[in-house]
Write a protein that holds these residues in place. Sequence first.
Motif, PDB file in Angstrom:
ATOM      1  N   VAL A   1       0.696  -1.198  -0.006  1.00  0.00           N
ATOM      2  CA  VAL A   1      -0.031  -0.094   0.065  1.00  0.00           C
ATOM      3  C   VAL A   1       0.998   1.256   0.091  1.00  0.00           C
ATOM      4  O   VAL A   1       0.400   2.253   0.009  1.00  0.00           O
ATOM      5  N   THR A   2       2.173   1.166  -0.173  1.00  0.00           N
ATOM      6  CA  THR A   2       3.153   2.089  -0.454  1.00  0.00           C
ATOM      7  C   THR A   2       4.067   1.675  -1.573  1.00  0.00           C
ATOM      8  O   THR A   2       3.833   0.700  -1.739  1.00  0.00           O
ATOM      9  N   PRO A   3       4.923   2.338  -2.074  1.00  0.00           N
ATOM     10  CA  PRO A   3       5.773   2.231  -2.979  1.00  0.00           C
ATOM     11  C   PRO A   3       6.868   1.311  -2.454  1.00  0.00           C
ATOM     12  O   PRO A   3       7.686   0.831  -3.422  1.00  0.00           O
ATOM     13  N   ASN A   4       6.954   1.015  -1.277  1.00  0.00           N
ATOM     14  CA  ASN A   4       8.092   0.448  -0.642  1.00  0.00           C
ATOM     15  C   ASN A   4       8.197  -1.169  -0.753  1.00  0.00           C
ATOM     16  O   ASN A   4       6.935  -1.638  -0.423  1.00  0.00           O
ATOM     17  N   ALA A   5       9.375  -1.730  -0.818  1.00  0.00           N
ATOM     18  CA  ALA A   5       9.318  -3.208  -0.942  1.00  0.00           C
ATOM     19  C   ALA A   5       9.279  -3.715   0.489  1.00  0.00           C
ATOM     20  O   ALA A   5       9.054  -2.845   1.699  1.00  0.00           O
ATOM     21  N   LEU A   6       9.330  -4.961   0.763  1.00  0.00           N
ATOM     22  CA  LEU A   6       9.272  -5.775   2.012  1.00  0.00           C
ATOM     23  C   LEU A   6      10.565  -6.445   1.912  1.00  0.00           C
ATOM     24  O   LEU A   6      10.786  -7.356   1.291  1.00  0.00           O
ATOM     25  N   ARG A   7      11.135  -6.357   3.210  1.00  0.00           N
ATOM     26  CA  ARG A   7      12.525  -7.181   3.462  1.00  0.00           C
ATOM     27  C   ARG A   7      12.697  -7.718   4.900  1.00  0.00           C
ATOM     28  O   ARG A   7      12.302  -6.802   5.651  1.00  0.00           O
TER      29      ARG A   7
ATOM     30  N   HIS B   1       2.161  -1.164   7.139  1.00  0.00           N
ATOM     31  CA  HIS B   1       2.710  -1.128   5.795  1.00  0.00           C
ATOM     32  C   HIS B   1       4.274  -0.736   5.789  1.00  0.00           C
ATOM     33  O   HIS B   1       4.772  -1.006   7.119  1.00  0.00           O
ATOM     34  N   THR B   2       4.971  -0.864   4.725  1.00  0.00           N
ATOM     35  CA  THR B   2       6.425  -0.770   4.785  1.00  0.00           C
ATOM     36  C   THR B   2       7.061   0.567   4.602  1.00  0.00           C
ATOM     37  O   THR B   2       6.386   1.488   3.809  1.00  0.00           O
ATOM     38  N   GLY B   3       8.098   0.781   5.266  1.00  0.00           N
ATOM     39  CA  GLY B   3       8.568   2.192   5.145  1.00  0.00           C
ATOM     40  C   GLY B   3       9.960   2.199   3.961  1.00  0.00           C
ATOM     41  O   GLY B   3       9.998   1.018   3.322  1.00  0.00           O
ATOM     42  N   PRO B   4      10.427   3.182   3.779  1.00  0.00           N
ATOM     43  CA  PRO B   4      11.590   3.094   2.800  1.00  0.00           C
ATOM     44  C   PRO B   4      12.605   2.381   2.869  1.00  0.00           C
ATOM     45  O   PRO B   4      13.341   2.040   2.009  1.00  0.00           O
ATOM     46  N   SER B   5      12.681   1.532   4.191  1.00  0.00           N
ATOM     47  CA  SER B   5      13.894   0.703   4.453  1.00  0.00           C
ATOM     48  C   SER B   5      13.414  -0.521   4.168  1.00  0.00           C
ATOM     49  O   SER B   5      14.059  -1.554   4.489  1.00  0.00           O
ATOM     50  N   ALA B   6      12.214  -0.692   3.599  1.00  0.00           N
ATOM     51  CA  ALA B   6      11.580  -2.166   3.337  1.00  0.00           C
ATOM     52  C   ALA B   6      11.282  -2.888   4.664  1.00  0.00           C
ATOM     53  O   ALA B   6      10.936  -3.879   4.498  1.00  0.00           O
ATOM     54  N   GLU B   7      10.798  -2.232   5.710  1.00  0.00           N
ATOM     55  CA  GLU B   7      10.646  -2.577   7.023  1.00  0.00           C
ATOM     56  C   GLU B   7       8.896  -2.444   7.217  1.00  0.00           C
ATOM     57  O   GLU B   7       8.485  -1.315   7.326  1.00  0.00           O
ATOM     58  N   TYR B   8       8.421  -3.411   7.609  1.00  0.00           N
ATOM     59  CA  TYR B   8       7.108  -3.547   7.772  1.00  0.00           C
ATOM     60  C   TYR B   8       6.696  -3.105   9.298  1.00  0.00           C
ATOM     61  O   TYR B   8       7.651  -3.368  10.260  1.00  0.00           O
ATOM     62  N   HIS B   9       5.684  -2.339   9.530  1.00  0.00           N
ATOM     63  CA  HIS B   9       5.353  -1.877  10.963  1.00  0.00           C
ATOM     64  C   HIS B   9       3.835  -1.484  10.879  1.00  0.00           C
ATOM     65  O   HIS B   9       3.354  -1.238   9.937  1.00  0.00           O
ATOM     66  N   ASN B  10       3.452  -1.589  12.100  1.00  0.00           N
ATOM     67  CA  ASN B  10       2.003  -1.441  12.338  1.00  0.00           C
ATOM     68  C   ASN B  10       1.972  -0.044  12.736  1.00  0.00           C
ATOM     69  O   ASN B  10       2.527   0.423  13.748  1.00  0.00           O
ATOM     70  N   HIS B  11       0.859   0.502  12.585  1.00  0.00           N
ATOM     71  CA  HIS B  11       0.328   1.718  13.381  1.00  0.00           C
ATOM     72  C   HIS B  11      -1.153   1.612  14.012  1.00  0.00           C
ATOM     73  O   HIS B  11      -1.235   2.344  14.879  1.00  0.00           O
ATOM     74  N   VAL B  12      -1.623   0.497  13.454  1.00  0.00           N
ATOM     75  CA  VAL B  12      -3.056  -0.055  14.256  1.00  0.00           C
ATOM     76  C   VAL B  12      -2.798  -1.429  14.379  1.00  0.00           C
ATOM     77  O   VAL B  12      -2.163  -1.996  13.570  1.00  0.00           O
TER      78      VAL B  12
ATOM     79  N   PHE C   1       6.154  -3.600  20.011  1.00  0.00           N
ATOM     80  CA  PHE C   1       6.287  -4.758  19.038  1.00  0.00           C
ATOM     81  C   PHE C   1       5.052  -5.484  19.260  1.00  0.00           C
ATOM     82  O   PHE C   1       4.675  -5.594  20.443  1.00  0.00           O
ATOM     83  N   THR C   2       4.649  -6.363  18.223  1.00  0.00           N
ATOM     84  CA  THR C   2       3.807  -7.136  18.582  1.00  0.00           C
ATOM     85  C   THR C   2       4.162  -8.432  18.852  1.00  0.00           C
ATOM     86  O   THR C   2       5.338  -8.866  18.752  1.00  0.00           O
ATOM     87  N   THR C   3       3.391  -9.489  19.565  1.00  0.00           N
ATOM     88  CA  THR C   3       3.702 -10.789  19.588  1.00  0.00           C
ATOM     89  C   THR C   3       3.956 -11.640  18.680  1.00  0.00           C
ATOM     90  O   THR C   3       4.173 -12.816  18.471  1.00  0.00           O
ATOM     91  N   THR C   4       3.595 -11.179  17.541  1.00  0.00           N
ATOM     92  CA  THR C   4       4.072 -11.596  16.178  1.00  0.00           C
ATOM     93  C   THR C   4       5.289 -11.434  15.578  1.00  0.00           C
ATOM     94  O   THR C   4       5.557 -11.468  14.299  1.00  0.00           O
ATOM     95  N   GLY C   5       6.070 -10.493  16.197  1.00  0.00           N
ATOM     96  CA  GLY C   5       7.429 -10.020  15.916  1.00  0.00           C
ATOM     97  C   GLY C   5       7.451  -8.866  15.056  1.00  0.00           C
ATOM     98  O   GLY C   5       8.435  -8.618  14.248  1.00  0.00           O
ATOM     99  N   LEU C   6       6.476  -8.060  14.961  1.00  0.00           N
ATOM    100  CA  LEU C   6       6.383  -6.950  14.286  1.00  0.00           C
ATOM    101  C   LEU C   6       6.758  -5.456  14.940  1.00  0.00           C
ATOM    102  O   LEU C   6       5.999  -5.329  16.040  1.00  0.00           O
ATOM    103  N   ALA C   7       7.109  -4.563  14.128  1.00  0.00           N
ATOM    104  CA  ALA C   7       7.436  -3.124  14.941  1.00  0.00           C
ATOM    105  C   ALA C   7       6.106  -2.472  15.095  1.00  0.00           C
ATOM    106  O   ALA C   7       5.508  -2.592  14.142  1.00  0.00           O
ATOM    107  N   ILE C   8       6.021  -1.697  16.074  1.00  0.00           N
ATOM    108  CA  ILE C   8       4.740  -0.952  16.044  1.00  0.00           C
ATOM    109  C   ILE C   8       5.468   0.602  16.176  1.00  0.00           C
ATOM    110  O   ILE C   8       6.039   0.841  16.948  1.00  0.00           O
ATOM    111  N   TYR C   9       4.681   1.494  15.237  1.00  0.00           N
ATOM    112  CA  TYR C   9       4.911   2.990  15.328  1.00  0.00           C
ATOM    113  C   TYR C   9       3.818   3.693  16.004  1.00  0.00           C
ATOM    114  O   TYR C   9       2.666   3.099  16.130  1.00  0.00           O
ATOM    115  N   GLY C  10       3.924   5.047  15.952  1.00  0.00           N
ATOM    116  CA  GLY C  10       3.048   5.761  16.570  1.00  0.00           C
ATOM    117  C   GLY C  10       1.992   6.038  15.608  1.00  0.00           C
ATOM    118  O   GLY C  10       1.888   5.444  14.515  1.00  0.00           O
TER     119      GLY C  10
END
Length: 395
Positions: free
Chosen positions: A158-164, A234-245, A198-207
Amino acid sequence: MSKYQKIVLLVVASVLAIIVPTQQVSAVSVGGKCSKAGALGGTATNPLICTKVGKNLKWQKASTSTTAPAAITSTTVAAVATTTTVAAVATTTTVKATTSISAGLVTTNECPTARFPDLSSSTGAGSGYPKPTISVSCTDSVVTVSSNNMIGYTFVAVTPNALRAQNYVWRIARNPAVASSPTLIVKNGIPTMGTLAFTTTGLAIYGPTEAAIPADKPYGDPNYNGLLDTCGGHTGPSAEYHNHVLYTLAACNLNSRAVLGYAIDGFPIYGPTACLNVACTSTGTVRSGYTKIGDPAKNVWSAYSYTASSDALVLDACNGRTQPDGSYGYHAVTSFPYILGCLKGTATVQSGAAAAPMPAMGSNDSNPLSLKTITANSQISNEGLSVYCVVNSLN
């Protein structure tokens, strides 16, 4: 159709093509055909999942968890073997929870190995992506969580960024305590960017904000602006997935879990269903205390106002509450600020990729870091340049 009408239609179509975001959100509807079982589609507020119906694959409503957290019993998981690995890494011991994974409140001195699911058999992000890996270990005072930050469900860009895959190691207090004053995650309209939980599924959480991009919508609400997938990330410019919700959807691997994640101050993040007694035999649905007073499309912190309430189901300004046993915990809800409004405890300063970047927690300096300091840091924010600050009041 006249020549003039055709020209008008072409002009309108061109304008729409410019102003409508080119996000890769699936334009699907219930009952429509889809191509891969388990794929997510729709929107964050109307999530769909590709399901086999008879001999065909069709979009269906993604189910959410409505089951209240189970009562805590004397066999509640506490300190399992503290060096046990929980996910698809070379494990020395397979974690076997002694209670349901939906057990309610976090217990005192808990080593939360059983709170983290094994996602090695999940569908993963798709072909060509590594499967999620998570490991959890504890000392008497610290919980260490390592993750490759990969999602366990089909990746929808949902962003132009890849996932790594990433290399995150988060360390939090095993026995967190409420600080004398909360730590704000925004100061003078400048929000903290980077990992706050971070989630218990191992994903970063942002504000609950994006960066100062685009220029006409700085620090907007990504959920309000339709920038999130059906699992709230969604993914950020460093291809890092993170949750906002956080959405407790079955497809997001969170629907059966009472604890959805942990903030960097060590406090757990529960779902919207809250325990109203220690045994968790009585529950209620909590809600945010923030009210919309402006336009969340930009400068979202100016678009909401918090009002304290004596209602036990209204969350505090940090989006949490004191639990029936006296402990503290945050709650993920579907309205602003979604997960965290501030930090109730003292955050552990992270290191390595998990500090990309982090606020200078524990400092009494209420001034934001200088631009020179931030640009000199090799771990620049994954969502754009931001200023970090720590304050000890909620004014």
